[in-house]
Design an enzyme around this catalytic site. Structure first.
Site, mmCIF file in Angstrom:
data_model
loop_
_atom_site.group_PDB
_atom_site.id
_atom_site.type_symbol
_atom_site.label_atom_id
_atom_site.label_comp_id
_atom_site.label_asym_id
_atom_site.label_seq_id
_atom_site.Cartn_x
_atom_site.Cartn_y
_atom_site.Cartn_z
ATOM 1 N N MET A 84 38.366 74.102 117.843
ATOM 2 C CA MET A 84 39.647 73.844 118.492
ATOM 3 C C MET A 84 40.769 74.212 117.532
ATOM 4 S SD MET A 84 38.916 70.444 120.781
ATOM 5 C CE MET A 84 38.097 69.524 119.515
ATOM 6 N N MET A 85 41.586 75.172 117.967
ATOM 7 C CA MET A 85 42.630 75.710 117.083
ATOM 8 C C MET A 85 43.567 74.604 116.600
ATOM 9 S SD MET A 85 43.513 79.202 119.076
ATOM 10 C CE MET A 85 44.569 79.992 117.876
ATOM 11 N N CYS A 128 41.355 80.568 126.990
ATOM 12 C CA CYS A 128 42.570 80.021 126.379
ATOM 13 C C CYS A 128 43.812 80.440 127.174
ATOM 14 C CB CYS A 128 42.685 80.502 124.936
ATOM 15 S SG CYS A 128 44.144 79.841 124.136
ATOM 16 N N LYS A 147 32.891 81.889 126.843
ATOM 17 C CA LYS A 147 33.467 80.630 127.355
ATOM 18 C C LYS A 147 34.600 80.999 128.310
ATOM 19 C CE LYS A 147 35.281 76.139 125.912
ATOM 20 N NZ LYS A 147 36.703 76.050 125.638
ATOM 21 N N HIS A 202 34.572 75.835 131.086
ATOM 22 C CA HIS A 202 35.566 74.760 131.125
ATOM 23 C C HIS A 202 35.924 74.626 132.604
ATOM 24 C CE1 HIS A 202 39.732 73.106 129.685
ATOM 25 N NE2 HIS A 202 39.126 72.316 130.532
ATOM 26 N N ASN A 256 31.687 72.203 130.358
ATOM 27 C CA ASN A 256 32.721 71.680 129.445
ATOM 28 C C ASN A 256 33.902 71.147 130.262
ATOM 29 O OD1 ASN A 256 35.484 73.072 127.900
ATOM 30 N ND2 ASN A 256 34.357 71.442 126.878
ATOM 31 N N GLY A 257 34.576 70.151 129.688
ATOM 32 C CA GLY A 257 35.770 69.590 130.329
ATOM 33 C C GLY A 257 35.543 68.139 130.709
ATOM 34 N N GLY A 258 36.172 67.225 129.970
ATOM 35 C CA GLY A 258 36.095 65.810 130.325
ATOM 36 C C GLY A 258 34.762 65.142 130.059
ATOM 37 N N ARG A 284 37.579 67.398 122.961
ATOM 38 C CA ARG A 284 38.438 66.353 122.405
ATOM 39 C C ARG A 284 37.670 65.088 122.044
ATOM 40 N NH1 ARG A 284 42.592 67.351 127.192
ATOM 41 N NH2 ARG A 284 40.583 67.823 128.123
#
Ligand code: FMN
Length: 313
Positions: free
Chosen positions: A1-2, A83, A122, A154, A194-196, A213
């Protein structure tokens, strides 16, 4: 994660979990071809298995970068087609490439020809108003024919106008059903959701999950059975003693005690600017001992906070 993760973070996560596959933040082809390759790609062997993620849209440049990634010893190279940031759109890569599956296929083909390690992608479930299942299905079909066998999805539409990158991770609704259907339509492909996702557990109907996250804010969700936070802190103390900046290591460890009754004390001790500037990794052990001490029994938040302040002094 940037802007969040780096090799110190990955080393830390590897101490927590021997099972997770770790990914670098997105590294653009421009940064690798015109910048400091060592700074972007150097990693610790302990991080394995680890993948490097690239951002770009020019097949030849991506092939050269994939080669560098392989030469550095990464286990996989991943291409970011998810992104939504404006910076990325100006460079014409990231999520906007969902609208150009043939170009993405050319990129993947060139990367596959350049390296032996797996080339993965991704992406999002859709782009702007193009959010029906067939849009994503066509994208995956086209790109898989170029040699990509693993897709990280995602599960949100990317909205390039009107939403910030942060909103793009929160506002468009999650469409897990799209990802499950993708696996049904392409059973031979590996489909990772991916996601949540907040747990490192199998998700029905897909091959695996990717955590973003949550892995950063609450890394203990990745923990190996039987492992203790104290084990991790001890390993990180050793590691930090060989690094030039304790601050750069400690910042990734703030979430280690997330949910623990003394999480706040841990964060406070690890954010103490004066102590960090002394660069003494013993701070990690000290904080761990304070947090895990049984000196103060379980008590309501307010009294606990007073007790913690006494402890810190
Ligand atoms: C600060 C930040 C930086 C991110 N940078 C990247 C990145 O470099 N590459 C990428 O594929 N995704 C990146 N993402 C997106 C996450 O990998 C993930 O797809 C997204 O946050 C949704 O998953 P989550 O709900 O598990 O966080 C980033 C997310 C955040 C919050």
């Amino acid at each position: 994660m940037m802007d969040w993760t780096d090799r110190h973070c990955r080393y830390f996560l590897r101490q927590v979990s021997s099972r997770a596959f770790l990914y670098t933040e997105m590294i653009t082809t421009g940064a690798l071809l015109h910048g400091n390759v060592e700074r972007h790609l150097a990693f610790n062997v302990e991080e394995h298995p680890v993948a490097a993620q690239l951002g770009g849209s020019e097949p030849d440049e991506l092939a050269r970068c994939a080669k560098l990634v392989e030469q550095y010893g990464y286990d996989e190279v991943n291409l970011n087609i998810g992104c939504p940031s404006e910076r990325v759109q100006r460079g014409a890569f990231g999520a906007c490439l969902m609208a150009e599956p043939e170009l993405v296929a050319d990129c993947v083909r060139a990367m596959c020809e350049a390296v032996k390690i797996p080339v993965t992608v991704k992406h999002r479930t859709g782009l702007n108003a193009m959010d029906d299942f067939s849009f994503m299905g066509k994208f995956v079909e086209t790109v898989s024919k170029a040699g990509c066998r693993t897709f990280f999805v995602h599960a949100r539409n990317a909205v390039l106008k009107g939403l910030s990158p942060k909103e793009n991770r929160e506002v468009p609704p999650l469409k897990y059903d799209y990802v499950v259907r993708l696996k049904q339509d392409f059973p031979a492909l590996e489909i990772i959701l991916n996601g949540g996702i907040t747990k490192m557990e199998p998700f029905p109907g897909v091959d695996g999950v990717m955590l973003g996250r949550t892995a950063y804010h609450d890394p203990w969700v990745l923990a190996d059975p039987g492992k203790s936070r104290a084990d991790v802190v001890k390993a990180m103390t050793k590691y930090a003693s060989k690094q030039s900046s304790l601050r750069h290591v400690a910042r990734h460890m703030l979430g280690l005690y997330h949910g623990h009754r003394r999480a706040r004390l841990w964060r406070r001790m690890l954010s103490d600017a004066a102590r960090l500037s002394q660069n003494d990794p013993a701070l990690l052990l000290e904080a761990m001992e304070a947090v895990e001490s049984t000196k103060f029994p379980e008590m309501p938040d307010e009294r606990r906070s007073q007790a913690e302040q006494v402890e810190v002094r």
